[in-house]
Enzyme design. Structure first.
Site, PDB file in Angstrom:
ATOM      1  N   TRP A  35      35.415  29.970 -52.251  1.00  0.00           N
ATOM      2  CA  TRP A  35      36.918  30.339 -52.721  1.00  0.00           C
ATOM      3  C   TRP A  35      37.419  29.339 -53.981  1.00  0.00           C
ATOM      4  O   TRP A  35      38.203  29.615 -54.409  1.00  0.00           O
ATOM      5  CB  TRP A  35      37.649  29.932 -51.207  1.00  0.00           C
ATOM      6  CG  TRP A  35      37.269  30.791 -50.133  1.00  0.00           C
ATOM      7  CD1 TRP A  35      36.726  30.742 -48.928  1.00  0.00           C
ATOM      8  CD2 TRP A  35      37.819  32.267 -50.169  1.00  0.00           C
ATOM      9  NE1 TRP A  35      36.843  32.016 -48.279  1.00  0.00           N
ATOM     10  CE2 TRP A  35      37.456  32.811 -49.085  1.00  0.00           C
ATOM     11  CE3 TRP A  35      38.631  33.044 -51.054  1.00  0.00           C
ATOM     12  CZ2 TRP A  35      37.614  34.152 -48.526  1.00  0.00           C
ATOM     13  CZ3 TRP A  35      38.617  34.431 -50.720  1.00  0.00           C
ATOM     14  CH2 TRP A  35      38.192  34.970 -49.564  1.00  0.00           C
ATOM     15  N   ASP A  95      43.898  24.346 -51.633  1.00  0.00           N
ATOM     16  CA  ASP A  95      43.916  25.365 -50.872  1.00  0.00           C
ATOM     17  C   ASP A  95      43.282  24.926 -49.666  1.00  0.00           C
ATOM     18  O   ASP A  95      42.389  24.196 -49.331  1.00  0.00           O
ATOM     19  CB  ASP A  95      42.884  26.307 -51.529  1.00  0.00           C
ATOM     20  CG  ASP A  95      42.564  27.676 -50.438  1.00  0.00           C
ATOM     21  OD1 ASP A  95      43.401  27.513 -49.488  1.00  0.00           O
ATOM     22  OD2 ASP A  95      41.828  28.223 -50.881  1.00  0.00           O
ATOM     23  N   LYS A 101      45.050  31.856 -40.569  1.00  0.00           N
ATOM     24  CA  LYS A 101      43.886  30.958 -39.751  1.00  0.00           C
ATOM     25  C   LYS A 101      44.198  29.976 -38.756  1.00  0.00           C
ATOM     26  O   LYS A 101      44.356  30.258 -37.464  1.00  0.00           O
ATOM     27  CB  LYS A 101      42.961  30.377 -40.599  1.00  0.00           C
ATOM     28  CG  LYS A 101      42.042  31.324 -41.309  1.00  0.00           C
ATOM     29  CD  LYS A 101      41.174  30.824 -42.782  1.00  0.00           C
ATOM     30  CE  LYS A 101      41.209  31.940 -43.707  1.00  0.00           C
ATOM     31  NZ  LYS A 101      40.380  32.816 -43.438  1.00  0.00           N
TER      32      LYS A 101
HETATM   33  C1  LIG Z   1      39.763  28.784 -48.005  1.00  0.00           C
HETATM   34  C2  LIG Z   1      40.326  30.008 -48.285  1.00  0.00           C
HETATM   35  N1  LIG Z   1      40.935  30.382 -49.376  1.00  0.00           N
HETATM   36  C3  LIG Z   1      41.297  31.708 -49.703  1.00  0.00           C
HETATM   37  C4  LIG Z   1      41.179  32.253 -48.693  1.00  0.00           C
HETATM   38  C5  LIG Z   1      41.625  34.077 -49.252  1.00  0.00           C
HETATM   39  O1  LIG Z   1      42.883  34.167 -48.333  1.00  0.00           O
HETATM   40  P1  LIG Z   1      43.871  35.581 -48.477  1.00  0.00           P
HETATM   41  O2  LIG Z   1      42.991  36.381 -47.900  1.00  0.00           O
HETATM   42  O3  LIG Z   1      45.038  35.073 -47.968  1.00  0.00           O
HETATM   43  O4  LIG Z   1      43.956  35.600 -50.105  1.00  0.00           O
HETATM   44  C6  LIG Z   1      40.505  32.363 -47.693  1.00  0.00           C
HETATM   45  C7  LIG Z   1      40.290  33.589 -46.820  1.00  0.00           C
HETATM   46  O5  LIG Z   1      39.235  33.462 -45.885  1.00  0.00           O
HETATM   47  C8  LIG Z   1      40.154  30.988 -47.405  1.00  0.00           C
HETATM   48  O6  LIG Z   1      39.300  30.735 -46.207  1.00  0.00           O
END
Ligand SMILES: Cc1ncc(COP(=O)(O)O)c(C=O)c1O
Length: 362
Positions: free
Chosen positions: A103, A173, A197
């Site tokens: 991520w 994030d 989550k």
């Molecule tokens: C740490 C993290 N960042 C970003 C995301 C992506 O999130 P989204 O699907 O809301 O774009 C996730 C999704 O699992 C994640 O776990």
């Protein structure tokens, strides 16, 4: 009769049962309006109360005052990967990224499309099985911000202490560990999280932003992607994801009623310890992906001795009502996601299953 399962999915994930029950109870008549919350205007009095309450609750749980705003946006955490550089990465400036998993790499790649980026630290060489130590972090000379991912959902690692950044605006994030433990939110200039989550259903992205940052936004940002647009309009510039925000507000209330972040953390530690104990006492049958000092309380990743046993583990755990344990393909093996709403009973049931499975198969 309701089917009894424990939901270990990585997200969208388990929600607190009392929250779902309340949603169900008031679905057809929200707050005496005779209409569902799904049917009312985002500018109605009935909804406005929910919306403002959610912002106030989020800031209170994070111990933040009037120098921060909490926004409710759309586009997911991935939208924030793009929106942060769009707003702040001005020509001639550099943004620093700490790479600890897929991520954070995605966030970095979005920024790299828009301007200068610098990798301040990366643990890719160790297959992202750990968080960098402070002496491995090298910031560029005057970065416009530094970005990290507090919990690496796929790898199963989590920052235990956040790095010292001095004057550099720190952005994070926190999609997979927001409100799972007390932390010094004031250290951050911006925090964002997809709700699906620890906060509620998919469809809303929470952004906590320091007011002073709102004055540093680039001139050329499209209006809809400008943080200031949303701050100036209390996240009501256009139609917000009303139903998702309503559920986030109920989840925040549930956290308050559960004793706040300290109580939530204590329970999260207890749950995670049960699973890590099964890994550590398995004589190598279960092998954790994360190095011990980087272990996540939210997502626990582990392998079994061979792919056949991993397949069998998934099949038998699923048959026993333990859902969503198959790991992400990039790490393989298993992943148990133990977000706030996972009960202690759920963690105990999984630990007992792991022990029995090992005894039968080793
Ligand atoms: C740490 C993290 N960042 C970003 C995301 C992506 O999130 P989204 O699907 O809301 O774009 C996730 C999704 O699992 C994640 O776990």
């Amino acid at each position: 009769m309701e089917k009894k399962v424990y939901n270990f999915n990585p997200g969208p994930a388990v929600l607190p049962k009392p929250v779902l029950e309340q949603v169900q109870a008031e679905l057809l008549d929200f707050n005496g309006t005779g209409m569902s919350i799904l049917e009312i205007s985002h500018r109605s009095k009935a909804y406005e109360g929910v919306h403002m309450e959610a912002e106030a609750r989020m800031k209170k749980l994070l111990n933040l005052g009037d120098d921060y705003r909490c926004l409710f946006l759309q586009g997911g955490a991935s939208g924030q990967f793009a929106m942060i550089p769009m707003n702040f990465l001005a020509p001639g400036r550099t943004a620093d990224y700490l790479l600890t998993g897929s991520w954070s790499q995605k966030a970095y790649k979005e920024a790299a499309r828009q301007g200068n980026v610098h990798i301040a630290a990366s643990t890719e060489g160790d297959n992202f099985n750990r968080i960098p130590s402070p002496d491995e972090i090298t910031f560029s000379s005057n970065p416009v911000y530094a970005h990290l991912t507090s919990n690496n959902t796929i790898m199963g690692t989590q920052w235990q202490d956040f790095p010292e950044c001095g004057e550099i605006p720190l952005m994070a994030d926190m999609s997979s560990d927001i409100l799972s433990r007390p932390f010094a939110a004031k250290k951050f200039a911006l925090i964002y999280a997809g709700a699906q989550k620890n906060l509620g259903p998919a469809g809303v992205t929470v952004v906590v932003i320091k007011n002073s940052l709102l004055e540093q936004i680039r001139e050329d940002v499209p209006i809809i992607f400008n943080y200031k647009t949303h701050a100036d309009n209390n996240s009501l510039y256009n139609t917000p994801p009303v139903f998702a925000i309503y559920i986030v507000n109920l989840v925040l209330k549930w956290i308050e009623d559960s004793g706040g972040l300290a109580a939530i953390e204590a329970q999260n530690r207890e749950k995670a310890a049960l699973i890590y104990k099964e890994i550590d006492e398995s004589g190598g049958f279960y092998r954790g992906h994360a190095q011990k000092d980087s272990r996540s309380l939210m997502n626990i990743t582990f392998r079994l001795p061979n792919p056949d046993l991993e397949k069998k583990f998934v099949e038998e755990s699923t048959a026993n009502g333990l859902i969503g344990l198959k790991g992400h393909r990039s790490v393989g093996g298993m992943r148990a996601s133990l977000y706030n709403a996972m009960t202690l009973e759920g963690a105990k049931t999984l630990a007992a299953f792991m022990r029995e499975f090992r005894e039968k198969n080793s």
